[in-house]
Design a protein around this motif. Structure first.
Motif, PDB file in Angstrom:
ATOM      1  N   GLN A 143       0.816  -1.227   0.000  1.00 30.78           N
ATOM      2  CA  GLN A 143       0.000   0.000   0.000  1.00 30.78           C
ATOM      3  C   GLN A 143       0.846   1.273   0.000  1.00 30.78           C
ATOM      4  OE1 GLN A 143      -0.716  -2.660   2.300  1.00 30.78           O
ATOM      5  NE2 GLN A 143      -2.078  -3.355   0.630  1.00 30.78           N
ATOM      6  N   THR A 144       2.163   1.142   0.005  1.00 30.15           N
ATOM      7  CA  THR A 144       3.017   2.337   0.067  1.00 30.15           C
ATOM      8  C   THR A 144       2.844   3.180  -1.189  1.00 30.15           C
ATOM      9  OG1 THR A 144       4.656   1.148   1.402  1.00 30.15           O
ATOM     10  CG2 THR A 144       5.349   3.213   0.388  1.00 30.15           C
ATOM     11  N   ARG A 145       2.371   4.382  -0.977  1.00 33.85           N
ATOM     12  CA  ARG A 145       2.113   5.312  -2.081  1.00 33.85           C
ATOM     13  C   ARG A 145       3.221   6.337  -2.213  1.00 33.85           C
ATOM     14  NH1 ARG A 145       0.473   7.470  -6.814  1.00 33.85           N
ATOM     15  NH2 ARG A 145      -0.386   9.575  -6.615  1.00 33.85           N
ATOM     16  N   LEU A 146       3.836   6.699  -1.063  1.00 35.96           N
ATOM     17  CA  LEU A 146       4.771   7.822  -1.073  1.00 35.96           C
ATOM     18  C   LEU A 146       5.852   7.616  -0.029  1.00 35.96           C
ATOM     19  CD1 LEU A 146       3.834  11.512  -1.535  1.00 35.96           C
ATOM     20  CD2 LEU A 146       5.237  10.921   0.432  1.00 35.96           C
ATOM     21  N   ILE A 147       7.054   8.048  -0.345  1.00 33.02           N
ATOM     22  CA  ILE A 147       8.192   8.054   0.578  1.00 33.02           C
ATOM     23  C   ILE A 147       8.614   9.500   0.810  1.00 33.02           C
ATOM     24  CG2 ILE A 147      10.657   7.501   0.791  1.00 33.02           C
ATOM     25  CD1 ILE A 147      10.054   4.913  -0.797  1.00 33.02           C
ATOM     26  N   GLY A 173       7.225   1.816  -8.326  1.00 34.33           N
ATOM     27  CA  GLY A 173       6.164   2.749  -8.665  1.00 34.33           C
ATOM     28  C   GLY A 173       5.676   3.591  -7.510  1.00 34.33           C
ATOM     29  N   ILE A 174       6.595   3.937  -6.594  1.00 27.69           N
ATOM     30  CA  ILE A 174       6.263   4.737  -5.412  1.00 27.69           C
ATOM     31  C   ILE A 174       6.810   6.151  -5.592  1.00 27.69           C
ATOM     32  CG2 ILE A 174       6.583   4.956  -2.917  1.00 27.69           C
ATOM     33  CD1 ILE A 174       7.082   1.880  -2.902  1.00 27.69           C
ATOM     34  N   LEU A 175       6.021   7.142  -5.224  1.00 29.28           N
ATOM     35  CA  LEU A 175       6.477   8.527  -5.310  1.00 29.28           C
ATOM     36  C   LEU A 175       7.536   8.801  -4.241  1.00 29.28           C
ATOM     37  CD1 LEU A 175       3.059  10.392  -5.764  1.00 29.28           C
ATOM     38  CD2 LEU A 175       4.764   9.888  -7.537  1.00 29.28           C
TER      39      LEU A 175
END
Length: 397
Positions: A143-147, A173-175
């Motif tokens: 579920q990681t969308r953003l770092i 594909g993570i921001l």
């Protein structure tokens, strides 16, 4: 005889065949359109113009363009503070069910947003050590969308393994959002290394005179920037025209100030390391810094103007140090031409408990210094006297 204008506002602005050298300030909150059709054209993007200052104004656009050029990216958004820029990223680009992974040594308010604000909106969060790429990768979930990481952390000055994290974010594909406040574009351009989003607290070294509170955020993808802009406009994260004007003026001397402050920081770090009352010094340019090799590769010898150090003796010694150096401003933030001294345990990281601060290496004797452009020898002498006073207080305690 000319007819008297209905109000002063009905007079046209005086025209000039020559342009002003100094940037004008445009404090107007409201802009008058010539017709509903003209207003439609602006809102629909067929004509450029301003409507309501919360949605944008000329001084913000000028400043955004200048910082965007420094970061070598198209577009950019100026916000009312650095934390407003962080909010535009964390809350403008995520939704309930997403997961955000952050560096475990973020600025105190960024940590608080991660630990308190996002979870109550249904956005899960976790923290990992950005200096350890493997540990960081292990914290990523489906579920990681953003770092979110800081290139150089506040206040412990640890250097993230930015290239490895950027690579893993791209592959999955993570921001990736990078807070570049401490490093500035003079030392690092995260977009060149694969960042999707870059954040600045313009309040700090960029504006540089402790008189403007601003943030900036830019994105490689125009659609991401537009989503953050819509969020910022809706929540009213708009900057003041006057603050934007002050920051634009500050940028005129940014490189000169950065050069002098960085040189002073290197000299101060060396002096502090040689003082018997100092337990440890953290400065990326020193060979004993835990991330020195990475800093050399990442920053190319631009070590910055931030120095952190630790003394023994607890709160009594910390109080004595501050009181013995009245010529050095004790302040909970940074961003002045002159040197400022901060105590994270009582300011930026006070919301964390003693155990959480200890895990980050932040004790009662831990200080962060934003080094300014003063005479370096006078600065070294002031800190020497203050540390001596702290040692005496620690012995009495």
């Amino acid at each position: 005889m000319a007819e008297r204008p209905l109000t002063p506002r009905s007079l046209p602005w005086p025209e000039s065949a020559a342009r002003p050298i100094g940037a004008p300030i445009q404090p107007s909150v409201v802009y008058a359109a010539e017709s509903p059709d003209a207003l439609d054209a602006q809102y629909e993007g067929r004509a450029h113009g301003y409507t309501y200052a919360r949605e944008g104004h000329p001084n913000a656009d000028r400043l955004a363009a200048l910082i965007s050029a420094m970061e070598r990216v198209e577009g950019g958004l100026v916000t009312g503070s650095g934390m407003a820029a962080v909010a535009a990223v964390l809350m403008g680009l995520t939704r309930a069910g997403d997961h955000v992974l952050g560096g475990d040594q973020l600025y105190g308010r960024s940590l608080r947003m991660m630990s308190e604000e996002l979870p109550r909106l249904g956005i899960s969060t976790s923290l990992a050590d950005p200096t350890d790429a493997e540990a960081f990768a292990a914290a990523i979930t489906p579920q990681t969308r953003l770092i979110l990481i800081e290139a150089v952390s506040n206040p412990t000055l640890r250097v993230a393994d930015l290239e490895a994290i950027a690579r893993m974010a791209r592959e999955r594909g993570i921001l990736l959002a990078v807070d570049n406040t401490f490093t500035t574009p003079r030392a690092l351009r995260p977009f060149d290394l694969g960042a999707d989003i870059v954040i600045h607290s313009v309040t700090k070294l960029m504006a540089g005179h402790s008189d403007a509170t601003l943030g900036w955020v830019g994105a490689r993808d125009a659609a991401l920037l537009e989503r953050m802009r819509a969020f910022a406009v809706t929540l009213g994260l708009t900057p003041s025209p006057f603050d934007c004007w002050l920051a634009e003026r500050g940028l005129m001397t940014f490189e000169l100030r950065h050069e002098r402050a960085e040189a002073n920081a290197a000299r101060l770090a060396e002096a502090l390391a040689g003082h018997p009352g100092v337990r440890r010094v953290l400065y990326p340019g020193r060979a004993d810094h835990p991330d020195h090799a990475r800093a050399r590769a990442l920053l190319g010898g631009r070590w910055g103007n931030m120095v952190s150090f630790e003394i023994a003796g607890g709160r009594a010694a910390a109080n004595a140090l501050v009181r013995a150096a009245p010529e050095i401003a004790f302040a909970p933030t940074l961003g002045d031409v002159a040197t400022t001294l901060s105590h994270p345990a009582s300011s930026s990281h006070r919301a964390l408990g003693p155990e959480a601060r200890a895990a980050l290496g932040i004790s009662e004797g831990f200080f962060r210094v934003s080094v300014g452009v003063e005479d370096p020898q006078a600065l070294i002498s002031a800190f020497g006297r203050a540390i001596d006073a702290a040692a005496e207080a620690g012995e009495r305690a």
